[in-house]
Design an enzyme around this catalytic site. Structure first.
Site, mmCIF file in Angstrom:
data_model
loop_
_atom_site.group_PDB
_atom_site.id
_atom_site.type_symbol
_atom_site.label_atom_id
_atom_site.label_comp_id
_atom_site.label_asym_id
_atom_site.label_seq_id
_atom_site.Cartn_x
_atom_site.Cartn_y
_atom_site.Cartn_z
ATOM 1 N N ASN A 98 32.790 -2.912 5.508
ATOM 2 C CA ASN A 98 33.996 -3.370 6.170
ATOM 3 C C ASN A 98 34.600 -2.406 7.036
ATOM 4 O O ASN A 98 34.802 -1.266 6.619
ATOM 5 C CB ASN A 98 34.785 -3.828 4.839
ATOM 6 N N HIS B 275 23.726 -4.979 1.869
ATOM 7 C CA HIS B 275 24.986 -4.349 1.799
ATOM 8 C C HIS B 275 26.031 -4.085 2.920
ATOM 9 O O HIS B 275 25.641 -2.912 3.815
ATOM 10 C CB HIS B 275 24.972 -3.206 0.597
ATOM 11 N N GLU C 42 33.086 -9.956 -6.846
ATOM 12 C CA GLU C 42 32.169 -9.020 -7.584
ATOM 13 C C GLU C 42 32.296 -9.037 -8.860
ATOM 14 O O GLU C 42 33.043 -8.461 -9.869
ATOM 15 C CB GLU C 42 32.630 -7.396 -7.191
ATOM 16 N N MET D 262 34.618 -10.441 3.378
ATOM 17 C CA MET D 262 33.338 -9.953 3.747
ATOM 18 C C MET D 262 32.472 -11.244 4.236
ATOM 19 O O MET D 262 31.798 -11.435 5.318
ATOM 20 C CB MET D 262 32.377 -9.293 2.682
ATOM 21 N N ASN E 238 28.515 4.602 -0.490
ATOM 22 C CA ASN E 238 29.895 4.707 -1.258
ATOM 23 C C ASN E 238 29.649 5.997 -2.478
ATOM 24 O O ASN E 238 30.715 6.606 -2.704
ATOM 25 C CB ASN E 238 29.938 3.537 -2.084
HETATM 26 P P1 NAI Z 1 37.004 -11.946 -1.491
HETATM 27 O O1 NAI Z 1 37.693 -12.008 -2.762
HETATM 28 O O2 NAI Z 1 37.701 -11.638 -0.328
HETATM 29 O O3 NAI Z 1 36.092 -13.041 -1.330
HETATM 30 C C1 NAI Z 1 35.269 -13.581 -2.151
HETATM 31 C C2 NAI Z 1 35.216 -15.235 -1.931
HETATM 32 O O4 NAI Z 1 34.156 -15.936 -2.697
HETATM 33 C C3 NAI Z 1 36.680 -16.171 -2.240
HETATM 34 O O5 NAI Z 1 36.862 -16.589 -0.871
HETATM 35 C C4 NAI Z 1 36.021 -16.973 -3.007
HETATM 36 O O6 NAI Z 1 36.992 -18.144 -2.911
HETATM 37 C C5 NAI Z 1 34.599 -17.108 -2.894
HETATM 38 N N1 NAI Z 1 33.806 -17.700 -4.228
HETATM 39 C C6 NAI Z 1 34.109 -16.910 -5.397
HETATM 40 N N2 NAI Z 1 33.239 -17.830 -6.443
HETATM 41 C C7 NAI Z 1 32.473 -18.811 -5.556
HETATM 42 C C8 NAI Z 1 31.381 -19.649 -5.810
HETATM 43 N N3 NAI Z 1 31.107 -19.745 -6.901
HETATM 44 N N4 NAI Z 1 31.068 -20.362 -4.726
HETATM 45 C C9 NAI Z 1 31.652 -20.336 -3.468
HETATM 46 N N5 NAI Z 1 32.386 -19.301 -3.172
HETATM 47 C C10 NAI Z 1 33.012 -18.445 -4.167
HETATM 48 O O7 NAI Z 1 35.759 -10.687 -1.620
HETATM 49 P P2 NAI Z 1 35.223 -9.940 -0.551
HETATM 50 O O8 NAI Z 1 35.912 -8.747 -0.480
HETATM 51 O O9 NAI Z 1 34.559 -10.668 0.483
HETATM 52 O O10 NAI Z 1 33.835 -9.417 -1.477
HETATM 53 C C11 NAI Z 1 32.792 -10.230 -1.664
HETATM 54 C C12 NAI Z 1 31.486 -9.187 -1.998
HETATM 55 O O11 NAI Z 1 31.320 -8.261 -0.976
HETATM 56 C C13 NAI Z 1 31.573 -8.666 -3.368
HETATM 57 O O12 NAI Z 1 30.330 -8.591 -4.178
HETATM 58 C C14 NAI Z 1 31.971 -7.159 -2.825
HETATM 59 O O13 NAI Z 1 31.725 -6.294 -4.007
HETATM 60 C C15 NAI Z 1 31.203 -7.056 -1.503
HETATM 61 N N6 NAI Z 1 31.803 -6.139 -0.471
HETATM 62 C C16 NAI Z 1 33.018 -5.902 -0.407
HETATM 63 C C17 NAI Z 1 33.354 -5.059 0.499
HETATM 64 C C18 NAI Z 1 34.984 -5.041 0.921
HETATM 65 O O14 NAI Z 1 35.236 -4.026 1.696
HETATM 66 N N7 NAI Z 1 35.706 -6.021 0.737
HETATM 67 C C19 NAI Z 1 32.482 -4.155 1.388
HETATM 68 C C20 NAI Z 1 31.033 -4.447 0.862
HETATM 69 C C21 NAI Z 1 30.595 -5.462 -0.028
#
Ligand code: NAI
Length: 677
Positions: free
Chosen positions: A441, A438, A390, A316, A488
């Site tokens: 994706n 929010h 998350e 995201m 959602n």
């Molecule tokens: P992801 O797991 O693909 O990416 C998370 C990233 O954050 C990773 O690259 C990680 O290295 C980085 N990270 C973690 N802690 C960190 C920190 N302290 N400082 C810097 N970087 C850090 O997760 P994704 O799927 O992108 O989700 C991210 C957020 O978006 C979550 O809150 C999720 O609930 C939300 N979200 C996700 C959707 C989806 O379809 N995947 C849709 C809408 C919202």
């Protein structure tokens, strides 16, 4: 006429050319209303008497020439005869313009859409600006219509049958350069040559553009039925004729009447006036107007960002950063894992190439996106968007580090999809400043952004966040922080119900078919695979903590087995080159009656609950959110509108039947009584 003119202004130049400026009063955009058209006709009558050297029609609005006919007025038309009267009137006015003996030019910048292009087509020549703001097309099909102001006659006559039909059937819009290549405009020039080019057309009077012999050929007797059949086959792949009759009506109109322009005009009147009063068109017009309403949510603040800092470069965060850079913002992207940043930059490059095409523009967008492992962008950013894992502790820990570094007025946003804002903002000294932004994706495809506020969120920060969403060309929907927010929460019971049906032994393709027959763009099983079964499970588990949601075992087992859907190559379906390999249904298989009703009712029930709980401000915003966030059958006008358009008694019977049939899995929400009253 001069004194009475509210919307048009006449200017005579030294060459004897008349310039007719369109500047609709009390409107930021020019549209063709009954009033502006009647005034135009008055001017045309006067101009005809003057017999000038030429006539140039232009717009004084900064955003464009003419955005189309008055869509709001369409929604008030109840009778086909009324629509027919208005269409005939527009035909008469445009043919007056077309029949002038002196040259006429439409001078186009920005939007030239629908009725606006149809007016331009009635001119002898068209000149447009060759810049990114120019958009030319006939998008009526998106409103469940086809061009009714002569476009279906003059379009094929000018650029040939296949290109014109394609343009009208897809509703695609074109850049100035593309329009020039098709012959839709005669010249596409830079701004500095704009006026000179128009004048040149009048004075030089070149031969007007005509399609080639090959482009005229498809209308010939023996080819025509074949072309119509091919076109219909293509359209059928995308649209169901019962739900979206307009493109099919257009093909038939062309096939039957293209021999005679008089017949074409008569058939335009008859068909478009019938379409305009149909439920499909009225509901699609409703969705168009709701989209405007969502945009207006972003106009309640004049917040403008220049620099954005995104933390978390995963699926995201990476895509959010790229999207913001594409929209012209300067973006820094931070992740604790450098390899995530390089992956995100690679995806961004792909997006820029796809959307911008020209290498210079791609390079500029890339220059605006900076990987920033150390977080140097934080103190300069107007907006900071957190999109890390998350996880409550991880997010809260990050906010504590962030807060002292933020600019005083910077907007702090989280992309959390399930953690209540009131939990996250506890980590902040000023909890009021955190707003949920929010995204869905895939970020580049999904137009909606939920703007999430907790009870203690600063309303001004939420308005700024909505303005930011609009700034990056997205539709903001203000929602209350509550499990699953709006989209959602409404989507999940429907997806879970589909999985339950699968467990009961109904084949996946039959379940999907039932939903697409209702009008959903994709069936729930395929949708779950597309979203990712792990993500579905995580959201469902989160919802189950506070709502009466049962998570099917099947979903859990699939995730355990690593069958996560499209991204892992298999989920409920197997995937080949990203396409689901749906097994054929057994011969003679008959789906159980009311299959779609049961699933759709889960969505409707949740929509009623969200409205009762005040998750969104009103039923219209709810409908807009669900259509743009889940793809809910647009031609049905949104879930609440759909409920209202049904007979209350049969709706109630359906709800009760569902409750009986699925004990423990479906409980009618307390809000139904109010809705069905
Ligand atoms: P992801 O797991 O693909 O990416 C998370 C990233 O954050 C990773 O690259 C990680 O290295 C980085 N990270 C973690 N802690 C960190 C920190 N302290 N400082 C810097 N970087 C850090 O997760 P994704 O799927 O992108 O989700 C991210 C957020 O978006 C979550 O809150 C999720 O609930 C939300 N979200 C996700 C959707 C989806 O379809 N995947 C849709 C809408 C919202």
């Amino acid at each position: 006429m001069k004194n009475k003119s509210k919307h048009w202004r006449i200017e005579h130049d030294d060459d004897g050319i008349i310039w007719l400026h369109f500047d609709q009063a009390k409107s930021g955009t020019n549209v063709l209303t009954e009033e502006t058209l009647e005034e135009l006709d008055g001017h045309l009558i006067e101009i005809e008497k003057l017999q000038p050297i030429g006539l140039i029609i232009c717009s004084d609005k900064a955003n464009g020439f003419i955005a189309g006919a008055d869509v709001k007025a369409f929604s008030r038309i109840r009778k086909a005869e009324e629509a027919a009267r208005q269409i005939r009137r527009a035909h008469a006015i445009f043919s007056r313009l077309e029949n002038f003996s002196f040259p006429t030019v439409a001078l186009i910048h920005g939007f030239c859409l629908g009725g606006g292009l149809e007016l331009a087509l009635a001119c002898r020549y068209r000149v447009c600006r060759d810049d990114a703001a120019t958009r030319i097309g006939l998008p009526e099909v998106r409103l469940g219509l086809f061009p009714g102001f002569g476009g279906s006659v003059r379009g094929p006559r000018l650029i040939g049958h296949i290109p014109a039909l394609n343009m009208m059937l897809t509703g695609r819009t074109f850049s100035g350069r593309a329009a020039r290549r098709m012959g839709l405009v005669d010249m596409a020039v830079p701004k500095r040559q704009f006026l000179t080019a128009a004048r040149h057309m009048v004075l030089a009077r070149p031969q007007p553009h005509r399609p080639t012999w090959l482009q005229r050929l498809p209308a010939s007797g023996f080819l025509r039925p074949l072309v119509a059949a091919l076109m219909e086959r293509e359209v059928r792949k995308k649209a169901n004729p019962t739900h979206y009759p307009a493109p099919f009506s257009l093909i038939e109109h062309w096939e039957k009447h293209i021999d005679s322009e008089d017949d074409m005009y008569a058939s335009e009147v008859e068909r478009v006036s019938k379409l305009i009063t149909s439920d499909t068109a009225q509901n699609l017009i409703r969705i168009f107007l709701l989209q405007e309403q969502l945009k207006s949510q972003g106009r309640q603040s004049d917040f403008k960002a220049q620099r954005v800092h995104v933390i978390g470069g995963g699926v995201m965060g990476g895509d959010i950063a790229a999207w913001c850079a594409l929209q012209g913002l300067h973006v820094t992207l931070q992740d604790r894992a450098p390899e995530m940043l390089s992956r995100a930059m690679g995806r961004a490059h792909g997006l820029f190439r796809k959307k911008l095409k020209q290498p210079r523009l791609v390079r500029d967008a890339f220059d605006r996106l900076m990987p920033d492992c150390g977080g140097t962008g934080i103190p300069k950013a107007d907006v900071v968007i957190e999109a890390i894992f998350e996880n409550v502790e991880a997010k809260q820990g990050l906010y504590q580090q962030l807060e002292p570094q933020l600019k005083k007025d910077a907007l702090l946003c989280t992309n959390t999809s399930s953690i209540p804002l009131e939990v996250l903002n506890q980590a902040l000294k000023n909890p009021r400043r955190l707003v949920g932004l929010h995204f869905f994706n895939p970020v580049a495809k999904m137009q909606l952004i939920e703007i999430v506020s907790a009870g203690n969120t600063d309303p001004e920060a939420a308005r700024d966040a909505a303005a930011f969403a609009l700034q990056i060309n997205r539709l903001p929907l203000p929602v209350k922080s509550s499990p699953g927010f709006l989209v959602n929460r409404i989507l999940m019971p429907y997806l879970l119900e589909a999985v339950e049906l699968l467990e009961e032994g109904i084949p996946a393709p039959a379940i999907d078919q039932a939903a697409t027959d209702f009008g959903m763009p994709m069936g729930p099983i395929e949708l779950a695979d597309t979203v990712g079964l792990d993500i579905c499970l995580a959201v469902a588990d989160k919802l189950a903590e506070s709502l009466p949601v049962t998570v099917p075992e099947k979903l859990r087992t699939m995730v355990k087995k690593g069958r996560l859907g499209r991204k892992s190559g298999s989920g409920f379906y197997r995937y080949a080159k990203g396409k689901p390999q749906k097994p054929a249904l057994a011969k003679g298989f008959i789906p159980p009656p009311g299959l779609a009703d049961g699933m759709i009712l889960c969505m409707l029930n949740e929509a009623v609950a969200c409205l009762r709980e005040g998750i969104v401000a009103d039923a219209d915003l709810l409908d807009a959110g669900v259509v743009f966030g889940t793809g809910f059958a647009p031609f049905r006008g949104g879930p609440m509108h759909y409920i209202r358009s049904q007979d209350p008694e049969s709706m109630r019977a359906l709800v009760q039947k569902q409750e009986k049939k699925r004990p423990g899995r479906f409980a009618a929400d307390a809000g139904w009584d109010e809705v069905l009253e």
